[in-house]
Design an enzyme around this catalytic site. Structure first.
Site, PDB file in Angstrom:
ATOM      1  N   GLU A  58       0.859  -1.195   0.000  1.00 18.38           N
ATOM      2  CA  GLU A  58       0.000   0.000   0.000  1.00 18.38           C
ATOM      3  C   GLU A  58       0.888   1.236   0.000  1.00 18.38           C
ATOM      4  OE1 GLU A  58      -2.987  -1.685   3.221  1.00 18.38           O
ATOM      5  OE2 GLU A  58      -3.873  -0.040   2.049  1.00 18.38           O
ATOM      6  N   GLY A 100      -2.053   4.536  -3.827  1.00 18.10           N
ATOM      7  CA  GLY A 100      -2.825   3.378  -4.252  1.00 18.10           C
ATOM      8  C   GLY A 100      -2.415   2.124  -3.507  1.00 18.10           C
ATOM      9  N   ASP A 156      14.122   5.020  -4.402  1.00 19.58           N
ATOM     10  CA  ASP A 156      13.593   4.390  -3.186  1.00 19.58           C
ATOM     11  C   ASP A 156      13.962   2.920  -3.131  1.00 19.58           C
ATOM     12  OD1 ASP A 156      10.341   4.098  -1.543  1.00 19.58           O
ATOM     13  OD2 ASP A 156      12.354   4.452  -0.752  1.00 19.58           O
TER      14      ASP A 156
END
Ligand SMILES: Oc1ccc(-c2ccc(-c3cc(Nc4ccc(CNC5CC5)cc4)n[nH]3)cc2)c(O)c1
Length: 314
Positions: free
Chosen positions: A24, A28, A138
């Protein structure tokens, strides 16, 4: 016109049976689904309502444009995109588990052989991104997927950015602190693909030991852990830190060195990824040619193993 003899093909989400939520994010959710007609497992990213929120719609369109450009053996590839009831759905390959799952199952680390194979595949995937002027931004254990056959793929480029044009500053973003390079912690506007090399260095250390290398509980604590282990920041970064609250004691301090994990070429590669000066970190392509991978014929034999597992020429 003749009536269709076969039932009309299922459209959109009707084609898939939803099995579980596997991730999650603020924009979204990622669902594990099974395709009804052939049993294929897929991961479907379902965006929030896009019509009402211009920012979500802009984000979704940017992400889709970028994902359509990227196809590689070590990136999770997008299979299809569709819209239904004002939402975007991105359909991706599904892999069995994440590196976080592996680290949680192996508290003492993954063992050097597995760590080395995972690292090599991560560097291949990130090298492809960087060659295509994309910074992932990330890289962390949750965003590294592993198949049951040991194939590693980077995922969730939701944060990824195209390399900024010269002079164009990047937008601020908050990647996961423990894997954030010093230039991001001091909010340097001009950062580049080196932030991914730093994060991969952090992952390599974590795969070797089972513990996060720099588990900072604040940005200043993160910088303190970094300095204690890999030494002084770049002078321009030290100046910024000295102006931060609590930063004066930190800037330029060279605390007692904690040691990096690994030995020999492994330690050498790790230390290179973790140079505090971004410009001193090797590019992914150079790391793939590092003696850690070449001196004992590892790259040659592992590429042959990957070709077999991926079922195609690399
Ligand atoms: O821009 C984007 C957005 C989303 C993705 C994305 C694409 C695919 C996936 C995915 C996840 C996945 N498998 C998976 C399997 C297990 C877990 C969680 N395991 C723990 C035990 C609960 C998490 C993920 N396979 N494929 C996840 C994210 C992407 O790659 C790019």
């Amino acid at each position: 016109m003749a009536a269709r003899s076969s039932p009309s093909p299922s459209r959109g989400m009707d084609k898939y049976e939803q099995l579980a939520v596997v991730g999650e994010g603020s924009y979204g959710v990622v669902l594990k689904c099974r395709r009804r007609d052939n049993g294929q497992l897929v991961a479907i990213k379902k965006f929030l309502e896009t019509e009402d929120d211009a920012a979500v719609r802009k984000m979704a369109l940017r992400e889709i444009r970028m994902l359509k450009k990227l196809r590689h053996d070590h990136l999770v590839n997008m299979i299809e995109v569709f819209r239904r009831k004002r939402r975007f759905y991105l359909v991706f390959e599904y892999l069995d588990h994440t590196l976080l799952d592996e680290l949680e199952a192996s508290p003492g680390g993954l063992g050097e052989d597995t760590a080395k194979k995972h690292l090599y595949q991560l560097l291949k995937g990130i090298d492809y991104c960087h060659q295509n002027s994309i910074i992932h931004r990330d890289v962390k254990p949750e965003n590294v997927l592993v198949s049951n056959a040991g194939i590693v793929k980077l995922c969730d480029l939701g944060f990824a950015r195209a390399l900024a044009a010269p002079g164009e500053p990047y937008t601020e973003y908050v990647a996961t602190r423990w894997y954030r390079a010093p230039e991001l912690l001091v909010a340097e506007h001009r950062y580049g693909p080196e932030v991914d090399i730093w994060a991969i260095g952090c992952l390599f250390a974590e795969m070797l030991t089972g513990d996060p290398l720099f588990p900072g509980d604040s940005d200043i604590d993160q910088l303190a852990l970094i300095i204690k282990t890999v030494g002084k920041l770049a002078p321009r970064h030290q100046q910024v830190v000295s102006r931060l609250a609590g930063g004066a004691a930190l800037a330029g301090a060279e605390c007692r060195r904690a040691t990096l994990p690994g030995a020999g070429p492994a330690r050498d590669l790790l230390a290179a990824c973790l140079r505090t000066e971004p410009r001193a970190r090797p590019q992914a392509a150079a790391l793939l040619r590092h003696k850690y991978f070449t001196v004992d014929g590892f790259a040659e034999s592992f590429n042959a193993e990957l070709r077999k597992k991926l079922g195609k020429e690399i």
